[in-house]
Design a protein around this motif. Sequence first.
Motif, PDB file in Angstrom:
ATOM      1  N   ASP A  47       0.153   3.609   3.420  1.00 28.58           N
ATOM      2  CA  ASP A  47       0.621   3.125   4.722  1.00 28.58           C
ATOM      3  C   ASP A  47       1.824   2.206   4.507  1.00 28.58           C
ATOM      4  O   ASP A  47       1.737   1.203   3.794  1.00 28.58           O
ATOM      5  CB  ASP A  47      -0.511   2.372   5.433  1.00 28.58           C
ATOM      6  CG  ASP A  47      -0.175   2.040   6.881  1.00 28.58           C
ATOM      7  OD1 ASP A  47       1.024   1.869   7.190  1.00 28.58           O
ATOM      8  OD2 ASP A  47      -1.110   1.956   7.703  1.00 28.58           O
ATOM      9  N   GLU A  48       2.934   2.548   5.128  1.00 28.53           N
ATOM     10  CA  GLU A  48       4.186   1.814   4.908  1.00 28.53           C
ATOM     11  C   GLU A  48       4.069   0.343   5.267  1.00 28.53           C
ATOM     12  O   GLU A  48       4.711  -0.518   4.658  1.00 28.53           O
ATOM     13  CB  GLU A  48       5.304   2.467   5.730  1.00 28.53           C
ATOM     14  CG  GLU A  48       6.660   1.820   5.540  1.00 28.53           C
ATOM     15  CD  GLU A  48       7.736   2.464   6.400  1.00 28.53           C
ATOM     16  OE1 GLU A  48       8.903   2.024   6.306  1.00 28.53           O
ATOM     17  OE2 GLU A  48       7.409   3.401   7.162  1.00 28.53           O
ATOM     18  N   SER A  68       8.098  -3.657   5.879  1.00 20.75           N
ATOM     19  CA  SER A  68       7.855  -2.560   4.937  1.00 20.75           C
ATOM     20  C   SER A  68       8.473  -2.928   3.596  1.00 20.75           C
ATOM     21  O   SER A  68       9.294  -3.855   3.504  1.00 20.75           O
ATOM     22  CB  SER A  68       8.450  -1.248   5.458  1.00 20.75           C
ATOM     23  OG  SER A  68       9.856  -1.351   5.594  1.00 20.75           O
ATOM     24  N   LYS A 113       1.105  -1.500   5.454  1.00 23.17           N
ATOM     25  CA  LYS A 113      -0.148  -2.122   5.012  1.00 23.17           C
ATOM     26  C   LYS A 113       0.076  -2.865   3.701  1.00 23.17           C
ATOM     27  O   LYS A 113       0.731  -2.364   2.792  1.00 23.17           O
ATOM     28  CB  LYS A 113      -1.229  -1.059   4.839  1.00 23.17           C
ATOM     29  CG  LYS A 113      -2.614  -1.654   4.577  1.00 23.17           C
ATOM     30  CD  LYS A 113      -3.681  -0.580   4.566  1.00 23.17           C
ATOM     31  CE  LYS A 113      -5.068  -1.176   4.329  1.00 23.17           C
ATOM     32  NZ  LYS A 113      -6.124  -0.137   4.319  1.00 23.17           N
ATOM     33  N   ILE A 130      -2.161  -5.409   8.053  1.00 23.90           N
ATOM     34  CA  ILE A 130      -1.002  -4.603   8.457  1.00 23.90           C
ATOM     35  C   ILE A 130       0.011  -5.518   9.118  1.00 23.90           C
ATOM     36  O   ILE A 130      -0.319  -6.265  10.057  1.00 23.90           O
ATOM     37  CB  ILE A 130      -1.425  -3.476   9.433  1.00 23.90           C
ATOM     38  CG1 ILE A 130      -2.279  -2.437   8.692  1.00 23.90           C
ATOM     39  CG2 ILE A 130      -0.193  -2.798  10.029  1.00 23.90           C
ATOM     40  CD1 ILE A 130      -2.802  -1.333   9.584  1.00 23.90           C
ATOM     41  N   ASP A 156       0.853  -1.189   0.000  1.00 23.30           N
ATOM     42  CA  ASP A 156       0.000   0.000   0.000  1.00 23.30           C
ATOM     43  C   ASP A 156       0.891   1.242   0.000  1.00 23.30           C
ATOM     44  O   ASP A 156       1.737   1.403   0.875  1.00 23.30           O
ATOM     45  CB  ASP A 156      -0.903   0.001   1.240  1.00 23.30           C
ATOM     46  CG  ASP A 156      -1.977   1.075   1.182  1.00 23.30           C
ATOM     47  OD1 ASP A 156      -1.621   2.245   0.956  1.00 23.30           O
ATOM     48  OD2 ASP A 156      -3.155   0.739   1.374  1.00 23.30           O
TER      49      ASP A 156
END
Length: 360
Positions: free
Chosen positions: A199-200, A234, A202, A229, A196
């Motif tokens: 959001d880093e 990341s 997600k 999440i 995503d």
Amino acid sequence: MRRLDRYILFKFIGTFFLAVGLLMLIIIVFDLSENIDSFLKHDAPWQRVVVDHYLTSIPYFTNQFIHLFAFISVILFTSKMANHSEVVAVLSSGVSFWRFLLPYIEGAMLLTLMSLYLGNFLVPNLNTVRRQFKDEYIEHLTKSAGRNVHIQTDKDEFVYVELYNVQRDHGYKFSVERYNGNELTYKMASDVIYHDSVDEHKWRIDFVTERDIIGDREHIVNHRRLDTIIPALSASDFYNMKEDFEEMNFFELRDHILTMRQRGTEGIRRYEVEMHQRMARPFALLILTLIGAALSCRKIKGGMGMHLGLGITIAFSYVLFDKVAMAFGVNGVLPPVVTAWIPNVIFLVIALYFLAKAPK
């Protein structure tokens, strides 16, 4: 005596910034001649070339060579004072040599504090802008971590991706495994995973199979799509950014090293060496200032040229020794803290020798 202190201190700082200004012009000219083809090829806006590349490069290069700038500056103005017999006049008036060195030490301490701030805080912040420009218009700094990437995200949790596409920001053949000791208790497997961009941590995971394993029993759940999440994961974990520590301030670098150590990531020694060097290199400025003052305060045959020649030899010897020590540290021959400080220790001994031989 304070008037003499101000005179020497202003000479020191003034010559230092003059040397920085001249060398920055030279660096910019060479950099422009080397990269102008890349700027034109990628249609780089000239406003960004000036602001994002060159203005942000000035603190970077200043901090890279600040100890050498200070060393050469001390030799230039002190040898000039010696040739004009100013040093002899000061020492003959009853001022001790050690008292004569006080403004040199004051100036070196000011520049040392400036270097600590530049290297640990200001330059990393500016490097974010400079390296983004470099990645877009000069050289790609990001690349995939390769195939079959294994990451330990927690004490008993492991993530695997067969291949991650940096440009499209998604990976193939993704899995998460959790263990209780040596026993597998949970596994999630998927064909493809998407990051995503908002959001880093997600992720969107498609075609998911979850397995909860309790003893001899398994509970299996299939999902067409799962948005989740993963706090410890990341996108940056799946690709390498060349020398990404340049964008980290001291505390971020320290925390990154702790995370790498927890995950067992390879290449951690380069980061450890960098962290220790950020603290050690500024103090080289003080040591080289003492060498420069002791070396050039004597009036000798050959004058400033001889002093400058000896100074450049010592300066490049320090740079060479620093690079050799860093190679030993990165390759595990020396501990990182020893790697960072051993050039300072050796050149401190050299400084004490020149101070002992200096005219009193």
